[in-house]
Design a protein around this motif. Structure first.
Motif, short mmCIF file in Angstrom:
data_model
loop_
_atom_site.label_atom_id
_atom_site.label_comp_id
_atom_site.label_asym_id
_atom_site.label_seq_id
_atom_site.Cartn_x
_atom_site.Cartn_y
_atom_site.Cartn_z
N TRP A 1 0.83 -1.19 0.00
CA TRP A 1 0.00 0.00 0.00
C TRP A 1 0.87 1.25 0.00
CZ3 TRP A 1 -0.84 4.42 2.73
CH2 TRP A 1 -2.02 5.12 2.45
N VAL B 1 -5.58 -6.85 -3.36
CA VAL B 1 -6.07 -5.56 -3.87
C VAL B 1 -7.34 -5.14 -3.12
CG1 VAL B 1 -7.05 -4.38 -5.89
CG2 VAL B 1 -5.00 -5.80 -6.13
N ARG C 1 -8.20 1.45 -9.98
CA ARG C 1 -8.03 0.09 -9.45
C ARG C 1 -7.15 -0.77 -10.35
NH1 ARG C 1 -10.87 -3.42 -5.71
NH2 ARG C 1 -10.46 -5.58 -6.26
N VAL D 1 -3.64 -0.29 -9.59
CA VAL D 1 -3.30 -0.97 -8.34
C VAL D 1 -3.07 -2.46 -8.61
CG1 VAL D 1 -4.09 -1.57 -6.02
CG2 VAL D 1 -4.59 0.70 -6.95
N VAL E 1 2.41 1.66 -3.55
CA VAL E 1 1.51 1.76 -4.70
C VAL E 1 0.66 3.03 -4.67
CG1 VAL E 1 -0.53 0.70 -5.77
CG2 VAL E 1 1.44 -0.73 -5.13
N PHE E 2 0.03 3.31 -3.54
CA PHE E 2 -0.98 4.37 -3.53
C PHE E 2 -0.39 5.77 -3.63
CE2 PHE E 2 -3.74 0.94 -2.85
CZ PHE E 2 -5.04 1.38 -3.11
N CYS F 1 -7.61 -1.64 -1.07
CA CYS F 1 -8.65 -0.66 -1.38
C CYS F 1 -9.58 -0.45 -0.20
CB CYS F 1 -9.43 -1.11 -2.62
SG CYS F 1 -8.47 -0.95 -4.16
#
Length: 199
Positions: free
Chosen positions: A86, A139, A110, A113, A89-90, A143
């Motif tokens: 996380w 995932v 998404r 991701v 990636v985010f 999320c």
């Protein structure tokens, strides 16, 4: 004994200093400061703690508004690996898209991701020792956490400061296609990143 609150790949550093058996927490939370200087904590509801003083650290975190669970080392490694993903990636997708909040990343990006998790999840620390989940579950978990703290905007400055145990850790293993693509996209808005990804 020491307590480590981690947000990335610190396993190797802990082993080098013979500290791997100390108490550790993988934090799932967001803290923001408002215009009046007040700190607001959003609980991500997935924080886990392992080690000798895990009960005491759990109590301390709960007193600060962060729910957490005391777990064995195997489960901790799995949850910590997800938090590392996380954290890698985010912020990257957020920065490349002008600094959008993590709720927007989860709703509108998404597939990006998914692409990054597909590449990076098998490279996470302790991969060979961890119970595996399929990419969709990972995932979904990432999320879900993002929706819990949906208004949080990741800090590119912090991501660069933590480069060695976040994206830089993966980059040192080997550059991968989607990771490199998103790093280049983010570097267009973050010149300091360009130097780190030159190969």
């Amino acid at each position: 004994d020491l307590c480590f609150l981690q947000n990335g790949a610190i396993d190797t550093w802990l082993e080098e200093h013979q500290l791997e058996r100390n108490t550790r927490a993988a934090l799932y939370m967001s803290a923001m400061v408002d215009e009046q200087g007040q700190v607001h904590v959003e609980d991500g509801r997935r924080t886990v703690v392992t080690g000798s003083y895990r009960q005491q650290l759990c109590q301390l975190l709960k007193s600060g508004g962060v729910s957490c669970r005391s777990v064995e080392r195997d489960e901790f490694q799995t949850v910590a690996a997800e938090k590392m993903l996380w954290g890698c990636v985010f912020w990257l997708i957020s920065t490349a898209n002008g600094g959008c909040d993590v709720g927007t990343v989860a709703r509108n990006h998404r597939q990006a991701v998914v692409d990054l998790v597909d590449e990076l999840y098998p490279m996470t620390p302790s991969w060979a020792e961890m119970p595996r989940m399929d990419t969709k579950q990972v995932v979904d978990n990432l999320c879900s956490y993002s929706f819990d703290i949906q208004h949080a905007v990741p800090s590119p400055t912090m991501a660069l400061q933590e480069w060695p145990w976040r994206n830089g850790w993966f980059w040192e293993q080997r550059p991968t296609e989607k990771h490199a693509q998103w790093l280049r996209e983010a570097a267009l808005r973050l010149p300091e990143l360009q130097e780190k990804i030159r190969t």
